[in-house]
Scaffold this motif. Structure first.
Motif, short mmCIF file in Angstrom:
data_model
loop_
_atom_site.label_atom_id
_atom_site.label_comp_id
_atom_site.label_asym_id
_atom_site.label_seq_id
_atom_site.Cartn_x
_atom_site.Cartn_y
_atom_site.Cartn_z
N ARG A 69 29.21 29.65 16.95
CA ARG A 69 28.35 30.43 15.87
C ARG A 69 29.58 30.92 14.47
O ARG A 69 29.39 32.08 13.84
CB ARG A 69 28.07 31.88 16.17
CG ARG A 69 26.46 31.24 17.23
CD ARG A 69 26.04 32.18 17.81
NE ARG A 69 24.59 33.18 17.39
CZ ARG A 69 23.78 33.50 17.65
NH1 ARG A 69 23.14 33.37 18.71
NH2 ARG A 69 23.60 34.92 16.81
N ASN A 70 30.88 30.75 14.69
CA ASN A 70 31.97 31.38 14.38
C ASN A 70 32.27 32.44 13.88
O ASN A 70 32.44 32.75 12.99
CB ASN A 70 31.62 30.72 12.56
CG ASN A 70 31.53 28.93 12.51
OD1 ASN A 70 31.82 28.19 13.09
ND2 ASN A 70 30.35 28.39 11.41
N TRP A 71 32.05 32.90 15.68
CA TRP A 71 32.39 34.68 14.76
C TRP A 71 33.76 34.54 15.74
O TRP A 71 34.63 33.93 15.72
CB TRP A 71 31.83 35.12 16.30
CG TRP A 71 30.43 35.76 16.12
CD1 TRP A 71 28.87 34.82 15.57
CD2 TRP A 71 29.57 37.00 16.60
NE1 TRP A 71 28.19 35.52 15.45
CE2 TRP A 71 28.45 36.95 16.04
CE3 TRP A 71 30.56 37.69 17.55
CZ2 TRP A 71 27.69 38.06 16.58
CZ3 TRP A 71 30.03 39.61 18.30
CH2 TRP A 71 28.59 39.19 17.44
N ASP A 98 42.04 30.64 11.63
CA ASP A 98 40.88 29.87 11.10
C ASP A 98 39.91 30.31 9.78
O ASP A 98 39.62 29.35 9.09
CB ASP A 98 39.74 29.52 12.56
CG ASP A 98 40.65 28.33 13.39
OD1 ASP A 98 41.36 27.55 12.99
OD2 ASP A 98 39.68 28.38 13.98
N LEU A 99 40.13 31.10 9.65
CA LEU A 99 39.10 32.22 8.21
C LEU A 99 40.32 32.33 7.27
O LEU A 99 39.61 32.72 6.35
CB LEU A 99 38.81 34.11 8.79
CG LEU A 99 37.47 33.70 10.31
CD1 LEU A 99 37.22 34.59 10.80
CD2 LEU A 99 36.51 33.08 9.44
N ARG A 107 37.62 42.57 2.11
CA ARG A 107 37.56 42.72 4.22
C ARG A 107 37.68 41.77 4.82
O ARG A 107 38.70 42.02 6.20
CB ARG A 107 35.84 42.85 4.20
CG ARG A 107 35.65 44.34 3.70
CD ARG A 107 34.11 44.49 3.61
NE ARG A 107 33.28 45.58 2.57
CZ ARG A 107 33.70 46.50 3.32
NH1 ARG A 107 34.74 47.38 4.04
NH2 ARG A 107 32.78 47.24 2.48
N LEU A 108 37.45 40.80 4.31
CA LEU A 108 38.74 39.94 5.49
C LEU A 108 40.48 39.59 5.18
O LEU A 108 41.46 40.00 6.54
CB LEU A 108 38.08 38.40 5.06
CG LEU A 108 38.57 36.91 6.00
CD1 LEU A 108 38.98 38.00 6.94
CD2 LEU A 108 38.35 36.38 5.86
N LEU A 109 40.92 39.74 3.80
CA LEU A 109 42.32 39.64 4.12
C LEU A 109 42.71 41.47 4.66
O LEU A 109 44.06 41.92 5.49
CB LEU A 109 42.57 40.16 1.98
CG LEU A 109 42.56 38.85 1.76
CD1 LEU A 109 42.67 38.73 0.59
CD2 LEU A 109 43.30 37.57 2.08
N GLU A 165 31.65 40.96 6.92
CA GLU A 165 31.54 39.93 5.45
C GLU A 165 31.43 38.51 5.34
O GLU A 165 30.94 38.15 4.46
CB GLU A 165 32.71 39.66 4.76
CG GLU A 165 33.39 39.83 2.89
CD GLU A 165 34.73 40.58 2.59
OE1 GLU A 165 34.42 40.71 2.40
OE2 GLU A 165 35.86 39.73 3.06
N GLU A 166 31.87 38.18 6.71
CA GLU A 166 32.21 36.44 6.81
C GLU A 166 30.33 36.37 7.13
O GLU A 166 30.08 34.85 7.46
CB GLU A 166 32.56 35.52 7.70
CG GLU A 166 33.77 35.83 7.12
CD GLU A 166 34.83 35.07 6.34
OE1 GLU A 166 34.31 33.62 6.47
OE2 GLU A 166 35.24 35.35 4.72
N GLY A 167 29.65 37.60 7.44
CA GLY A 167 28.13 37.30 8.11
C GLY A 167 28.32 36.64 9.61
O GLY A 167 27.12 36.26 9.85
#
Ligand SMILES: Nc1ncnc2c1ncn2[C@@H]1O[C@H](COP(=O)(O)OP(=O)(O)OP(=O)(O)O)[C@@H](O)[C@H]1O
Ligand SMILES: [Mg+2]
Length: 391
Positions: A69-71, A98-99, A107-109, A165-167
């Motif tokens: 589920r791409n967690w 991977d992300l 937020r990912l950065l 942020e990535e859902g």
């Protein structure tokens, strides 16, 4: 039948061809992920049980479900000589790599930068960059104070926000969790607690021996309300039959009913034993049917394999004095013994056996299900010991 096609998978953490009897735990996990994706919280899970009942394969299935589920998901094992800090840092690298992408959101950065600081806290020579220059990104970093709880808190918060942020969410899976240090246990409880209170997109699943619920409660008194505890046990007759029959069916072979009954009885439905005895029976059979006489030979070979491997390895790990203690425990069978009774059988005071008991626990041979009680960590150990000649 052809050993190359043998569908049984005895061993540690080897995925069985048919993972049976764990639907309720798998449902619970899927619901936890659904809830977090829907902006709600989910209670973290604890899977506990004896050796060989299937905790690791279930945790690994949790991992696959979250990953599919791409967690952001990390699975680590305690007690391997690495700190939890280091194990988590390493396990998070691949999912974060991977992300990572230049177009990533704020937020990912920030989360990536925090993960780099977490990594730097145990490895100053680290060269991870995720292929990005994060020096300009706002916030992030700081998970390197050296205080594990503080750093884990920062890491989990920033990665939860990145995941959101990535859902998706962040899942941290810890096997053999009874071997975490008291500081690590307290940190995990505390961060899971805060995550639940503040609605972070984050959850934990822990797996370990039957002492794990007690060990957690000793680390934090609220642990008993924080986690959902799932006892993982041997399979009942119907499920044990399925664990044998289904893998064969997948290879277009079939079991005689009486042969299945014999193996289920001989293994008491313990998953590891089912895989071992199933493997031996398959290798003995000419096919396409696995017959009762194949099962008789398979059971004898299975018993011999367990005696010379699974049980023997544990017995040989104990010193003479420890073996005497184990022998005194074996009188009570697999259900556990009062330490007072064991000491009385050996004609000495309970306290004088403190070090022997502690060493046996550290070696993973016994555990304390409750205060003043000791039990074997593997099913069938008492029987095995009683078959060993007295020196
Ligand atoms: N639900 C299941 N159905 C069929 N086989 C299973 C199941 N769960 C586990 N097994 C098999 O049982 C064996 C032991 O599984 P696993 O290593 O996950 O146990 P464990 O509880 O983690 O043991 P340990 O405490 O020693 O780590 C493996 O061979 C695995 O394939
Ligand atoms: Mg395991």
């Amino acid at each position: 039948m052809d050993p190359v096609l043998n569908p049984y998978a005895p061993g540690a953490g080897r995925l069985p061809a048919a993972l049976v009897g764990r639907d309720s735990q798998l449902d619970r996990w899927r619901i936890a992920l659904d809830r977090i994706e829907a902006g709600r919280t989910a209670q973290p899970l604890v899977l506990y049980g004896l050796r060989g009942v299937g905790k690791t394969v279930l945790l690994t299935r949790f991992f696959s479900i979250a990953r599919d589920r791409n967690w952001i998901v990390a699975q680590v094992e305690a007690g391997t000589g690495k700190s939890l800090r280091e194990a988590l840092g390493e396990a998070l690298h691949a999912p974060l790599a991977d992300l990572a992408r230049p177009s990533a959101g704020k937020r990912l950065l920030k989360g990536l930068k925090t993960a780099l600081s977490f990594k730097a806290s145990y490895d100053t020579g680290g060269t991870w960059t995720f292929g990005l220059d994060l020096t300009e990104s706002a916030g992030g970093g700081g998970a390197d104070t050296g205080m594990f709880e503080t750093d884990l808190h920062k890491l989990a918060l920033d990665l939860s926000e990145a995941a959101e942020e990535e859902g998706v969410g962040l899942a941290i899976l810890i096997d053999e969790a009874q071997d975490l240090t008291p500081e690590e246990l307290a940190a995990v409880c505390s961060v899971a607690h805060i995550a639940g209170q503040r609605g972070w997109a984050c959850t934990f699943a822990l797996a370990g021996l039957p002492s794990l619920p007690r060990v957690l409660a000793e680390a934090k008194s609220y642990a008993e309300r924080l986690f959902v505890f799932e006892r993982i046990e041997q399979l009942d007759q119907t499920l044990a039959r399925k664990a044998l029959v289904k893998p064969a069916e997948l290879e277009s072979a079939r079991w005689d009913d009486d042969a299945v009954t014999l193996i289920v009885q001989e293994t008491s439905g313990y998953p590891y034993f089912l895989q071992q005895f199933g493997q031996e029976t398959w290798n003995e059979a000419i096919g396409p049917e696995l017959t009762l006489s194949d099962a008789r030979v398979g059971a004898a070979r299975g018993r011999a394999a367990l005696d010379s491997g699974f049980f023997r390895a544990r017995w040989d790990r104990a010193t003479r004095a420890e073996q005497r203690y184990l022998r005194a425990m074996a009188d009570d069978g697999d259900t556990g013994s009062a330490s007072g009774d064991v000491a009385a059988r050996l004609g000495r005071s309970v306290n004088s056996f403190g070090p022997v008991r502690a060493n046996l626990i550290a070696k993973g041979l016994i555990f304390a299900p409750e205060h003043g009680v000791v039990a074997f960590t593997v099913p069938g150990m008492a029987d095995f010991i009683q078959r060993q000649p007295d020196p």
